[in-house]
Design a protein around this motif. Structure first.
Motif, PDB file in Angstrom:
ATOM      1  N   PHE A   1      99.032  27.708  55.916  1.00  0.00           N
ATOM      2  CA  PHE A   1      98.627  26.382  55.522  1.00  0.00           C
ATOM      3  C   PHE A   1      99.443  25.035  56.178  1.00  0.00           C
ATOM      4  CE2 PHE A   1      96.963  29.218  52.586  1.00  0.00           C
ATOM      5  CZ  PHE A   1      95.672  28.807  52.230  1.00  0.00           C
ATOM      6  N   ARG A   2      99.210  24.151  55.854  1.00  0.00           N
ATOM      7  CA  ARG A   2     100.240  23.006  56.275  1.00  0.00           C
ATOM      8  C   ARG A   2     101.669  23.148  56.003  1.00  0.00           C
ATOM      9  NH1 ARG A   2      99.669  18.565  58.775  1.00  0.00           N
ATOM     10  NH2 ARG A   2     101.378  16.649  58.346  1.00  0.00           N
TER      11      ARG A   2
ATOM     12  N   GLU B   1      95.294  33.407  61.310  1.00  0.00           N
ATOM     13  CA  GLU B   1      94.691  32.414  60.817  1.00  0.00           C
ATOM     14  C   GLU B   1      95.433  31.137  60.257  1.00  0.00           C
ATOM     15  OE1 GLU B   1      90.946  31.458  57.233  1.00  0.00           O
ATOM     16  OE2 GLU B   1      92.086  33.453  57.877  1.00  0.00           O
ATOM     17  N   GLY B   2      95.292  29.932  60.549  1.00  0.00           N
ATOM     18  CA  GLY B   2      95.947  28.822  60.212  1.00  0.00           C
ATOM     19  C   GLY B   2      96.887  28.310  60.872  1.00  0.00           C
TER      20      GLY B   2
ATOM     21  N   GLN C   1      97.958  27.129  63.477  1.00  0.00           N
ATOM     22  CA  GLN C   1      97.741  26.063  64.449  1.00  0.00           C
ATOM     23  C   GLN C   1      97.896  24.883  63.604  1.00  0.00           C
ATOM     24  OE1 GLN C   1      95.184  28.310  64.154  1.00  0.00           O
ATOM     25  NE2 GLN C   1      93.521  27.193  63.516  1.00  0.00           N
ATOM     26  N   ASP C   2      97.522  25.200  62.320  1.00  0.00           N
ATOM     27  CA  ASP C   2      97.495  23.863  61.281  1.00  0.00           C
ATOM     28  C   ASP C   2      98.951  23.898  60.499  1.00  0.00           C
ATOM     29  OD1 ASP C   2      94.698  23.459  61.629  1.00  0.00           O
ATOM     30  OD2 ASP C   2      94.232  25.198  60.376  1.00  0.00           O
TER      31      ASP C   2
ATOM     32  N   ARG D   1      97.463  33.996  55.847  1.00  0.00           N
ATOM     33  CA  ARG D   1      97.175  32.896  56.699  1.00  0.00           C
ATOM     34  C   ARG D   1      98.141  31.823  56.317  1.00  0.00           C
ATOM     35  NH1 ARG D   1      92.424  28.766  55.843  1.00  0.00           N
ATOM     36  NH2 ARG D   1      94.013  27.858  56.687  1.00  0.00           N
TER      37      ARG D   1
ATOM     38  N   ALA E   1     102.345  22.480  59.601  1.00  0.00           N
ATOM     39  CA  ALA E   1     102.897  21.275  60.126  1.00  0.00           C
ATOM     40  C   ALA E   1     104.323  21.482  60.494  1.00  0.00           C
ATOM     41  CB  ALA E   1     103.166  20.297  59.100  1.00  0.00           C
TER      42      ALA E   1
END
Length: 422
Positions: A314-315, A166-167, A169-170, A312, A172
């Motif tokens: 995050f950026r 989860e996440g 692909q987000d 998961r 950075a």
């Protein structure tokens, strides 16, 4: 061997090629071993390779510091030992040099840039029909190989395995699979999350630490970590010797005791051991123990952190299973590979849905209707070399029988092949 040209309704040129012997799919160590073994027995063959070189996994998808995990005498292919001047544990470059010399010595000549699209056994004519696309763009052409025997040598590591987290692909920062990792020098001073704790995950974490990065290694499951050597002797070699005299579970106990003496209690470092012993687990489920070459020392010194599973991304952060949040700059997915056989081989009796033979070692090398598999033993190069010899012996006996007693049948089959493309 004979061929016939035809045209494709999509505009691609198409050829149909009769192979008076087996078609081998894959020019890695397994495919080369089968080819050399057949060459030594006088059996003609064709090796198809989707890449532009032999052993593409080793040449294009391995990191710079990689070495064979086992001593070279356990990794040689049939008919050719490693040179005496090679080190005990050959480097990536040494192994590629060995394979190229091997291919030259046995005059293997794989057909490069031919990607197999499908392979199907034709019950009507009793032959395999292997469709490939050769080249690309305007020069692409379809080729259909017709043969009596098909050897699947694409191996256990044909395609990268990327988990669905989860996440991800987000995130950075940079995310790469281990097959794209070359050296830790590119990550100097960066916080790198290595997802996976197998041999690759351990070695990449070690390499990152050597290059002054800050690696954190995700250890989701239990894992056996053994020293690569004990008192200068290969742990694998020692285990093979003990297995000649002692039951498997007793050998496992000895290996774990030696591991404790050399590496200490690794469970205190966050490396939980499975309840089943390393050899028993290997034979039961194919899970290979990690052979340590220095990563445990880096974990103990704090240069490599051990963290639990990822919840998961995050950026610029990652949340772990224990609720902790970590800042990270890059992610390396040391999550392994998978077989690609289900995508092109139209066969359901011999292979499972995961692309491995249904029959475990040592019986997973031969199927029905002239189908063979090499490189799926989960026993590395030594297992592939053993199966290659078995396959070559089996095909050679059948080939001599067919060519000696039924030459007219071959002619009939060739005529039938020509009718297939009309």
């Amino acid at each position: 061997m004979a061929s016939r040209d035809s045209s494709d309704r999509d505009g691609l040129s198409r050829r149909c090629v009769w192979v008076n012997g087996p078609v081998i799919v894959g020019a890695g160590p397994s495919g080369l071993a089968v080819g050399a073994s057949l060459q030594a027995r006088g059996v003609p063959f064709v090796i198809l390779e989707r890449s532009h070189c032999i052993a593409s996994l080793w040449q294009k998808r391995t990191y710079d510091r990689l070495r064979l995990h086992l001593p070279k005498q356990f990794c040689q292919l049939p008919g050719m030992p490693f040179p005496d001047n090679f080190p005990k544990y050959p480097t990536r470059k040494h192994f590629i040099e060995y394979l190229e010399s091997y291919s030259t010595k046995f005059d293997l000549n794989p057909r490069f840039n031919e990607c197999v699209q499908s392979a199907k056994y034709d019950e009507t004519c009793g032959l395999w029909r292997v469709r490939t696309v050769a080249g690309d763009g305007a020069t692409a052409a379809e080729v259909e190989y017709i043969c009596r025997w098909l050897v699947v040598a694409t191996g256990e590591n044909a395609e990268r395995l990327v988990p669905d987290i989860e996440g991800l692909q987000d995130f950075a920062g940079e995310v790469i699979h281990a097959c794209d990792y070359k050296s830790g020098k590119e990550y100097r001073g960066k916080k790198v999350l290595v997802v996976g704790c197998g041999n690759s995950g351990m070695e990449l974490s070690l390499d990152l630490a050597h290059h002054s990065a800050f690696p954190s290694m995700v250890v989701r499951d239990s894992v056996h970590v053994l020293p690569r050597e004990v008192l200068g002797k290969s742990t694998f070699e020692l285990a093979a010797f003990l297995m000649k005299w002692l039951p498997l579970r007793l050998v496992d106990r000895i290996l774990l005791l030696l591991s404790w003496l050399v590496l200490g209690n690794v469970q205190k470092l966050g490396l939980r051991r499975p309840p089943m012993g390393p050899l028993e687990l290997k034979y039961a489920g194919g899970k290979t123990p990690v052979l340590d070459i220095g990563a445990v020392g880096k974990i103990r010194s704090g240069e490599v952190a051990v963290v639990p599973a990822v919840r998961r991304f995050f950026r610029s952060k990652v949340e772990l299973a224990d609720g902790r949040m970590m800042d990270i700059d890059a992610v390396v997915l040391a999550t392994g590979y998978r077989s690609n056989i289900p995508f092109w081989l139209q066969e359901t009796d011999f292979f499972c849905k995961n692309g491995f033979p249904k029959q475990p070692f040592p019986n997973g090398w031969r199927g029905r209707s002239g189908l063979y598999a090499v490189g799926f033993t989960r026993r590395g190069i030594s297992g592939a070399a053993l199966d290659a010899t078995r396959i070559a012996d089996d095909i050679a006996g059948l080939w001599r029988e067919e060519t000696g007693e039924a030459k007219s049948l071959v002619g009939c089959r060739q005529r039938h092949v020509y009718s297939l493309v009309k």
